[in-house]
Design a protein around this motif. Sequence first.
Motif, PDB file in Angstrom:
ATOM      1  N   LYS A 317       0.849  -1.203   0.000  1.00  0.00           N
ATOM      2  CA  LYS A 317       0.000   0.000   0.000  1.00  0.00           C
ATOM      3  C   LYS A 317       0.876   1.241   0.000  1.00  0.00           C
ATOM      4  O   LYS A 317       2.054   1.192   0.377  1.00  0.00           O
ATOM      5  CB  LYS A 317      -0.888   0.003   1.242  1.00  0.00           C
ATOM      6  CG  LYS A 317      -1.931  -1.089   1.222  1.00  0.00           C
ATOM      7  CD  LYS A 317      -2.801  -1.000   2.476  1.00  0.00           C
ATOM      8  CE  LYS A 317      -3.584  -2.300   2.647  1.00  0.00           C
ATOM      9  NZ  LYS A 317      -3.786  -2.641   4.056  1.00  0.00           N
ATOM     10  N   PHE A 318       0.266   2.367  -0.336  1.00  0.00           N
ATOM     11  CA  PHE A 318       0.984   3.638  -0.403  1.00  0.00           C
ATOM     12  C   PHE A 318       1.659   3.972   0.933  1.00  0.00           C
ATOM     13  O   PHE A 318       2.715   4.594   0.977  1.00  0.00           O
ATOM     14  CB  PHE A 318       0.003   4.739  -0.821  1.00  0.00           C
ATOM     15  CG  PHE A 318       0.628   6.083  -1.042  1.00  0.00           C
ATOM     16  CD1 PHE A 318       1.805   6.222  -1.790  1.00  0.00           C
ATOM     17  CD2 PHE A 318       0.053   7.240  -0.517  1.00  0.00           C
ATOM     18  CE1 PHE A 318       2.370   7.484  -2.017  1.00  0.00           C
ATOM     19  CE2 PHE A 318       0.615   8.489  -0.729  1.00  0.00           C
ATOM     20  CZ  PHE A 318       1.779   8.608  -1.478  1.00  0.00           C
ATOM     21  N   THR A 319       1.034   3.552   2.007  1.00  0.00           N
ATOM     22  CA  THR A 319       1.606   3.831   3.336  1.00  0.00           C
ATOM     23  C   THR A 319       2.756   2.879   3.691  1.00  0.00           C
ATOM     24  O   THR A 319       3.432   3.075   4.700  1.00  0.00           O
ATOM     25  CB  THR A 319       0.510   3.698   4.412  1.00  0.00           C
ATOM     26  OG1 THR A 319      -0.121   2.425   4.235  1.00  0.00           O
ATOM     27  CG2 THR A 319      -0.522   4.815   4.272  1.00  0.00           C
ATOM     28  N   GLU A 320       2.954   1.857   2.888  1.00  0.00           N
ATOM     29  CA  GLU A 320       3.945   0.824   3.238  1.00  0.00           C
ATOM     30  C   GLU A 320       5.259   0.963   2.479  1.00  0.00           C
ATOM     31  O   GLU A 320       5.967  -0.025   2.271  1.00  0.00           O
ATOM     32  CB  GLU A 320       3.355  -0.566   2.958  1.00  0.00           C
ATOM     33  CG  GLU A 320       2.147  -0.903   3.803  1.00  0.00           C
ATOM     34  CD  GLU A 320       1.478  -2.202   3.360  1.00  0.00           C
ATOM     35  OE1 GLU A 320       0.877  -2.888   4.200  1.00  0.00           O
ATOM     36  OE2 GLU A 320       1.554  -2.534   2.145  1.00  0.00           O
ATOM     37  N   VAL A 321       5.576   2.152   2.023  1.00  0.00           N
ATOM     38  CA  VAL A 321       6.802   2.334   1.245  1.00  0.00           C
ATOM     39  C   VAL A 321       8.042   1.832   1.990  1.00  0.00           C
ATOM     40  O   VAL A 321       8.883   1.149   1.381  1.00  0.00           O
ATOM     41  CB  VAL A 321       6.932   3.810   0.808  1.00  0.00           C
ATOM     42  CG1 VAL A 321       8.345   4.113   0.305  1.00  0.00           C
ATOM     43  CG2 VAL A 321       5.897   4.129  -0.275  1.00  0.00           C
ATOM     44  N   PRO A 322       8.198   2.103   3.279  1.00  0.00           N
ATOM     45  CA  PRO A 322       9.397   1.578   3.962  1.00  0.00           C
ATOM     46  C   PRO A 322       9.481   0.052   3.888  1.00  0.00           C
ATOM     47  O   PRO A 322      10.554  -0.503   3.640  1.00  0.00           O
ATOM     48  CB  PRO A 322       9.238   2.076   5.399  1.00  0.00           C
ATOM     49  CG  PRO A 322       8.402   3.319   5.259  1.00  0.00           C
ATOM     50  CD  PRO A 322       7.427   3.026   4.161  1.00  0.00           C
ATOM     51  N   GLU A 323       8.372  -0.630   4.085  1.00  0.00           N
ATOM     52  CA  GLU A 323       8.380  -2.087   3.998  1.00  0.00           C
ATOM     53  C   GLU A 323       8.739  -2.534   2.573  1.00  0.00           C
ATOM     54  O   GLU A 323       9.476  -3.512   2.382  1.00  0.00           O
ATOM     55  CB  GLU A 323       7.004  -2.649   4.382  1.00  0.00           C
ATOM     56  CG  GLU A 323       6.640  -2.492   5.842  1.00  0.00           C
ATOM     57  CD  GLU A 323       6.076  -1.112   6.195  1.00  0.00           C
ATOM     58  OE1 GLU A 323       6.152  -0.189   5.346  1.00  0.00           O
ATOM     59  OE2 GLU A 323       5.576  -0.939   7.323  1.00  0.00           O
ATOM     60  N   ALA A 324       8.225  -1.822   1.604  1.00  0.00           N
ATOM     61  CA  ALA A 324       8.503  -2.187   0.210  1.00  0.00           C
ATOM     62  C   ALA A 324       9.988  -1.999  -0.103  1.00  0.00           C
ATOM     63  O   ALA A 324      10.609  -2.835  -0.777  1.00  0.00           O
ATOM     64  CB  ALA A 324       7.644  -1.337  -0.729  1.00  0.00           C
ATOM     65  N   LEU A 325      10.576  -0.906   0.379  1.00  0.00           N
ATOM     66  CA  LEU A 325      12.010  -0.684   0.151  1.00  0.00           C
ATOM     67  C   LEU A 325      12.833  -1.775   0.838  1.00  0.00           C
ATOM     68  O   LEU A 325      13.843  -2.255   0.280  1.00  0.00           O
ATOM     69  CB  LEU A 325      12.421   0.695   0.675  1.00  0.00           C
ATOM     70  CG  LEU A 325      11.961   1.876  -0.192  1.00  0.00           C
ATOM     71  CD1 LEU A 325      12.154   3.193   0.565  1.00  0.00           C
ATOM     72  CD2 LEU A 325      12.709   1.915  -1.511  1.00  0.00           C
ATOM     73  N   ALA A 326      12.403  -2.180   2.005  1.00  0.00           N
ATOM     74  CA  ALA A 326      13.132  -3.242   2.700  1.00  0.00           C
ATOM     75  C   ALA A 326      13.069  -4.545   1.909  1.00  0.00           C
ATOM     76  O   ALA A 326      14.027  -5.323   1.868  1.00  0.00           O
ATOM     77  CB  ALA A 326      12.554  -3.438   4.099  1.00  0.00           C
TER      78      ALA A 326
END
Lengths: 340, 340, 340, 340
Positions: A317-326
């Motif tokens: 989700k848009f709010t999960e950018v840090p998780e996506a980068l990880a």
Amino acid sequence: MSKWMQEWSTETVAPHDLKLAERPVPEAGEHDIIVRTLAVSLNYRDKLVLETGMGLDLAFPFVPASDMSGVVEAVGKSVTRFRPGDRVISTFAPGWLDGLRPGTGRTPAYETLGGAHPGVLSEYVVLPEGWFVAAPKSLDAAEASTLPCAGLTAWFALVEKGHLRAGDRVVVQGTGGVALFGLQIAKATGAEVIVTSSSREKLDRAFALGADHGINRLEEDWVERVYALTGDRGADHILEIAGGAGLGQSLKAVAPDGRISVIGVLEGFEVSGPVGPLLLKSPVVQGISVGHRRALEDLVGAVDRLGLKPVIDMRYKFTEVPEALAHLDRGPFGKVVIEF
Amino acid sequence: MSKWMQEWSTETVAPHDLKLAERPVPEAGEHDIIVRTLAVSLNYRDKLVLETGMGLDLAFPFVPASDMSGVVEAVGKSVTRFRPGDRVISTFAPGWLDGLRPGTGRTPAYETLGGAHPGVLSEYVVLPEGWFVAAPKSLDAAEASTLPCAGLTAWFALVEKGHLRAGDRVVVQGTGGVALFGLQIAKATGAEVIVTSSSREKLDRAFALGADHGINRLEEDWVERVYALTGDRGADHILEIAGGAGLGQSLKAVAPDGRISVIGVLEGFEVSGPVGPLLLKSPVVQGISVGHRRALEDLVGAVDRLGLKPVIDMRYKFTEVPEALAHLDRGPFGKVVIEF
Amino acid sequence: MSKWMQEWSTETVAPHDLKLAERPVPEAGEHDIIVRTLAVSLNYRDKLVLETGMGLDLAFPFVPASDMSGVVEAVGKSVTRFRPGDRVISTFAPGWLDGLRPGTGRTPAYETLGGAHPGVLSEYVVLPEGWFVAAPKSLDAAEASTLPCAGLTAWFALVEKGHLRAGDRVVVQGTGGVALFGLQIAKATGAEVIVTSSSREKLDRAFALGADHGINRLEEDWVERVYALTGDRGADHILEIAGGAGLGQSLKAVAPDGRISVIGVLEGFEVSGPVGPLLLKSPVVQGISVGHRRALEDLVGAVDRLGLKPVIDMRYKFTEVPEALAHLDRGPFGKVVIEF
Amino acid sequence: MSKWMQEWSTETVAPHDLKLAERPVPEAGEHDIIVRTLAVSLNYRDKLVLETGMGLDLAFPFVPASDMSGVVEAVGKSVTRFRPGDRVISTFAPGWLDGLRPGTGRTPAYETLGGAHPGVLSEYVVLPEGWFVAAPKSLDAAEASTLPCAGLTAWFALVEKGHLRAGDRVVVQGTGGVALFGLQIAKATGAEVIVTSSSREKLDRAFALGADHGINRLEEDWVERVYALTGDRGADHILEIAGGAGLGQSLKAVAPDGRISVIGVLEGFEVSGPVGPLLLKSPVVQGISVGHRRALEDLVGAVDRLGLKPVIDMRYKFTEVPEALAHLDRGPFGKVVIEF
């Protein structure tokens, strides 16, 4: 149209500074279009820019990421290529329309979104109409967002520069975003595809995508296996993604008059290899750094006509950018995408 | 026709074993021609074969050297391409007629005269008609003997593979045999030629041959000078002859979408260079190992039409082969030739 | 090995003179192989040669036909490429191994089997080893016999010269032997294929082979339909088989920077077309006359890797050659083959 | 800067309506530059547009002519490529920057200055900066004005598309503007050039420009002469300017695997020729309609580096446009230019 938008940005070169904030949607100039973002596809490069700056002259607050798909909300008064409601995708290097690349020998061009130009991790993107291409009809927004960088890199290497032919033998190194596009595009062109990986499980998934052969690099010498699979002829085209001394292995595995496309991140290493096979087999070794807008249009057309479906390892989700980068650090199988 | 001939040969891989001896002229098979040698052009490779064997499966007594010109004395009964009295030159890699090179990825072809095949330092050479090409009309025998390896290598890199264009900027590294052919062919094609050397005197001689610019590598940074000479654009084509880490400098000096032809001896080093310019400028890096018979025919035609005169640093007598081989170590300006 | 063989031949240029007769199997020269014929594929050209001679300097008794597959029975003492028991196919123009075609501007080469060279409608064929290529492993003898002329022509046009790309739009005119190979090769390369025909039934069969679109030329304007199918862009590649004024239609239907491969029989007509689209769209128009041995080897490899199955309209017995030749006049759907 | 300017224009498709009138200099938009015209080079096409409209959707008052050189007087606020004082030349087809040409199969692009776009026979030209290229340093204004159409057409045919090589044999038909550029560019690339003409005097002038051979088409069969001059091989590249049935002669004169560039006006004829040599020699026949901006930049660079001087048959004053147009009908030797 919304007047305010959410946007990820950072004030420094430091990934933990990345924050979601509200900003006004920029005004559209005469030649601009306002695009409501539907999805953003992340590349490992985005992480490098956030962590190191990659030597780029970034403007702060800096918005990361280069690859997006969205829908046109409004257009400037001189816009002719798009209308509100059109679905579009961004181009990675907007100044390169066709033919030879811009830049000089001294200062190669690296004018990309999410780098020298602003990024796209934002609910709205306002940029010149010439920086976009019509999205493919057959893909959803998340899938479409993977084409501008990963998809185009594989296409540019194999098709635009590589003139891949039916029956050619192609080695794809790994199972990242570019690699899986390479696998799919090569299969669609009638090539025989050999995937290398250090994971048996990823090789199984590559077989499910159509790979003809898989080589577990932890278990066997991939060059010897390529000889065995090709009756000693070697590979007609190698997508050399590992970089570094890996080029030496590719020079051994390539067929006479074959081609090695060097693809990879821009930091931290040299390529090297033995001069013997370079001379005696006379392969073309060519670095590939994404491609031009016309080739992206060709890829979009091919995707629609071939029914090619990009591989997304995970949608965030848009709010999960840090998780996506990880997730990027864990070696995704295909692409990692943010959906809005 | 003479029944006996003088011939240089060796019984071991050791240059001091090279001896002149008398042997019978071989019988001509159905498809063979008997060629009376007029001149032999030496390459540094010949010295390497004599000194190290280069890993080749040599037949002893081994006759060195690959490049000769001569006159046809007699022909086998099925010969159609030549008649007695015709002037001919040898081909370096006889099995490669046109198009793709022979060999496999595992075992690249290196079937050359003076290597896997017998050499030509002999008063008579008896070989299949298909292994020869008509000599140019405008050259003497010594000049003609320089085309099969050094001339063809430069031609193949610049013209056959490189598609050199009028107005292109070409960097030629050094002033050896291939380099000076590169200079002359590039000038004849309308290119602007930049020669690098570590000798001011050799640069002066290169200017006399038509070089537009000379860079003394001992006195200045040649990459910076190439930027200055090309308005930062870089070189469209670089004949990379130094090898090794020199490739890194060439990757810096090359223009976006340019070409680096790697030419050199086959022993002792790796090529290496930074991945950044390889990716961002996307040059083609291609090893060049001589070329095919059809390209040699093209070169012969071009030599006659353009009045191109190969540069011979020194002509030696047939009895002076050891002195001629010693000359190769001193870095000749152009070619070293044995006249019979 | 049999000492006598059955063979179809004629003493004059007149098809009704074609007769089956018994002759001794020729001796094999040093470089020859003796091949027991398993199948011969007929081309319309074979009929033209029998009926008109096509201006060729035929040797009588003349044996027609160029395309065969068979099994090696014995080999001459210098043969290295094949061994007894190997399955082989013939090459159409034996002197053309790779690269540029032989012949001159004044006298183009047309040295083919069943023409300037002897034909193959014979139980045994004795010819130089270089005139054959290993048969594909995945085809039966009748299917394999269709590759040397019809298969290679389509491959050479689309792949070797045409650099066909995934997603390209290809128009194939008609449903003869070359056309159906064109359809299959283009589909295998990921192209979108449009077949034109004057028969609804043949279009249905073309759909079954994978055609994306069929245009009945009796019912609609095929150029307009191509515009409609491609969003006005036109076709990237057209296999122009009709010839004559048909080129004018193809010039209208082709996309900017597209390609028209002109394929067809050699008698009786001119090509013509309007200069406007030739200038403003700048397509490449190139005549294609079969191709070289290396490309046939590439095709054989691609056939095996892709599982491509040639389309045979009818298989006849060796005694039914007159019936098979008559079939050619009726516009076969694919190939007509003689099985031995 | 002047507020008023003199300009040639017409209110109808009728050459006698062409009149010199005073008009205000247009305002420059954000991306425009204001260029003071120094010279305009006329093409026969300009005359056809004035006489027939060529089917174009002209805006009246219509200003003719496409090719100019001038000096930048002022620039719009977003202009980055030029500064006041820069010398520039126009581009013929402004929308075509590099790579593939714009337009569709149904509607080829013909968006040129002095056609769908306004012309340049005016003291000032105000157009987007992207429509101009830096003028060569080595030419005067009149010479520079000949590059955008005639010069680029020859360059695009021979170099960009034709990959002309040193030693190639090139036939140039006639001695008009494109033909003489073809002669000069081919010579600069090391080709052997054969010029055909129906005028002995023009052939003499062509020899003075470097032509290797001249053929008087009234006195001899030019195809036979080409065979004689090339040892029967034929011409590697033919600039086919005559059009119509002339293509048939070029198909006879071309070498196997050669190239015929069809160049010419767009009205009034078909091309036609025999299918035999098209198939058996497999030449590329390609229409050429000027070229893209990047190739014009390449040409400018080559002109400066090679010292190539365009051939101007006559220079007229700005007031003498009718006389200059009349000159076009008399078959000028090279270009006709208006100096301001």
